[in-house]
Write an enzyme that holds these catalytic residues in place. Sequence first.
Site, short mmCIF file in Angstrom:
data_model
loop_
_atom_site.label_atom_id
_atom_site.label_comp_id
_atom_site.label_asym_id
_atom_site.label_seq_id
_atom_site.Cartn_x
_atom_site.Cartn_y
_atom_site.Cartn_z
N ASP A 170 -3.35 -2.94 -4.79
CA ASP A 170 -2.30 -3.92 -4.52
C ASP A 170 -1.43 -4.16 -5.76
O ASP A 170 -0.20 -4.25 -5.66
CB ASP A 170 -2.91 -5.27 -4.10
CG ASP A 170 -3.38 -5.27 -2.65
OD1 ASP A 170 -2.93 -4.43 -1.86
OD2 ASP A 170 -4.22 -6.14 -2.32
N HIS A 202 -0.29 -11.25 -4.53
CA HIS A 202 1.09 -10.75 -4.49
C HIS A 202 2.07 -11.71 -5.16
O HIS A 202 3.04 -11.29 -5.76
CB HIS A 202 1.50 -10.50 -3.04
CG HIS A 202 0.59 -9.53 -2.36
ND1 HIS A 202 0.39 -8.25 -2.82
CD2 HIS A 202 -0.21 -9.66 -1.28
CE1 HIS A 202 -0.48 -7.64 -2.05
NE2 HIS A 202 -0.87 -8.47 -1.10
N HIS A 206 -9.40 -2.13 -4.49
CA HIS A 206 -8.26 -2.46 -3.63
C HIS A 206 -7.32 -3.46 -4.30
O HIS A 206 -6.10 -3.37 -4.15
CB HIS A 206 -8.70 -3.00 -2.26
CG HIS A 206 -7.52 -3.15 -1.36
ND1 HIS A 206 -6.96 -2.09 -0.68
CD2 HIS A 206 -6.72 -4.22 -1.11
CE1 HIS A 206 -5.88 -2.51 -0.04
NE2 HIS A 206 -5.71 -3.81 -0.28
N HIS A 266 0.84 -1.21 0.00
CA HIS A 266 0.00 0.00 0.00
C HIS A 266 0.87 1.25 0.00
O HIS A 266 0.56 2.24 -0.67
CB HIS A 266 -0.96 0.01 1.19
CG HIS A 266 -1.82 -1.21 1.26
ND1 HIS A 266 -2.44 -1.62 2.41
CD2 HIS A 266 -2.15 -2.13 0.31
CE1 HIS A 266 -3.13 -2.73 2.17
NE2 HIS A 266 -2.95 -3.07 0.90
ZN ZN Z 1 -3.81 -4.69 -0.04
#
Ligand code: ZN
Length: 275
Positions: A232, A255, A228, A74
Amino acid sequence: MIKRQTTINRIFKVSGIGLHSGREVTLEFLPRREFGIAFVHNGITIPARYDMVADTRLSTLIAKEGATVSTIEHMMAAFYFSGITNCLVYIDGPEVPIMDGSAWEFYQGMWKAGVYEFPEDGVYLKVLRPVEVTRDDAYVRVKPLNTLDITMAIEFRAPVGKQKKRVTDVENAFSIINSRTFGFIEELEAIRNAGLAKGASLDNAVAIGEDSIVNPHGLRYKKELVNHKILDLIGDLYTSGYRILGKVEASKTGHHLNNLFLKELFSDPQNYSIY
Ligand SMILES: [Zn+2]
């Protein structure tokens, strides 16, 4: 659009609790002449770069010589939106604070600190050939384009369902910056039993209950959750070290996949040019 390398115009601090540790952490942001964003933890400088990423299970974690910093994504997105390319971030714990679950407070701090521009360029990475990574039904693909354009698709159980969003002017997509992280109530207990998410609360995450959002004020945007995921992705893409120019299409990313994508992108210098 920024053109050259930049840093913050003055020092500032941000404090908050770590999502997983539940402990108070302070970040001190310092101007940096050298190119890139880096953390300093326990005296060790760790570049916030994809090739330093050591764990992607719950957040993006970087490591060097025994020092680690987790949940950098973030804050990295805030750097992207602020147009900051060079900065040193001193951190007194192993986890970037979660703040309100979005990039908003980091962005505010950077905005107030202001931008200082250096003469050097080399901040953009222009994608020259299509690059793609796929794992099951999740993917990140990019094609050449002169701006950054992101389309993201997610699918979760009800009440979230399928959501899709395209952002054509990413640098000015302010609804992405303050969209919060989210979690499902049934997963929280398992994560807590594993000794994680000790700092999680309705103040720093959207909690998705059996058939509705648990937070008393609900969502900030109808598409906050897919927003969101875009946040990311932007934060993770900025661990390339560059502002990527290309048309990105992503679905059900996390991720891990974001990091694999960058490794694929950098695996062949003919995939991109830097300017
Ligand atoms: Zn996040």
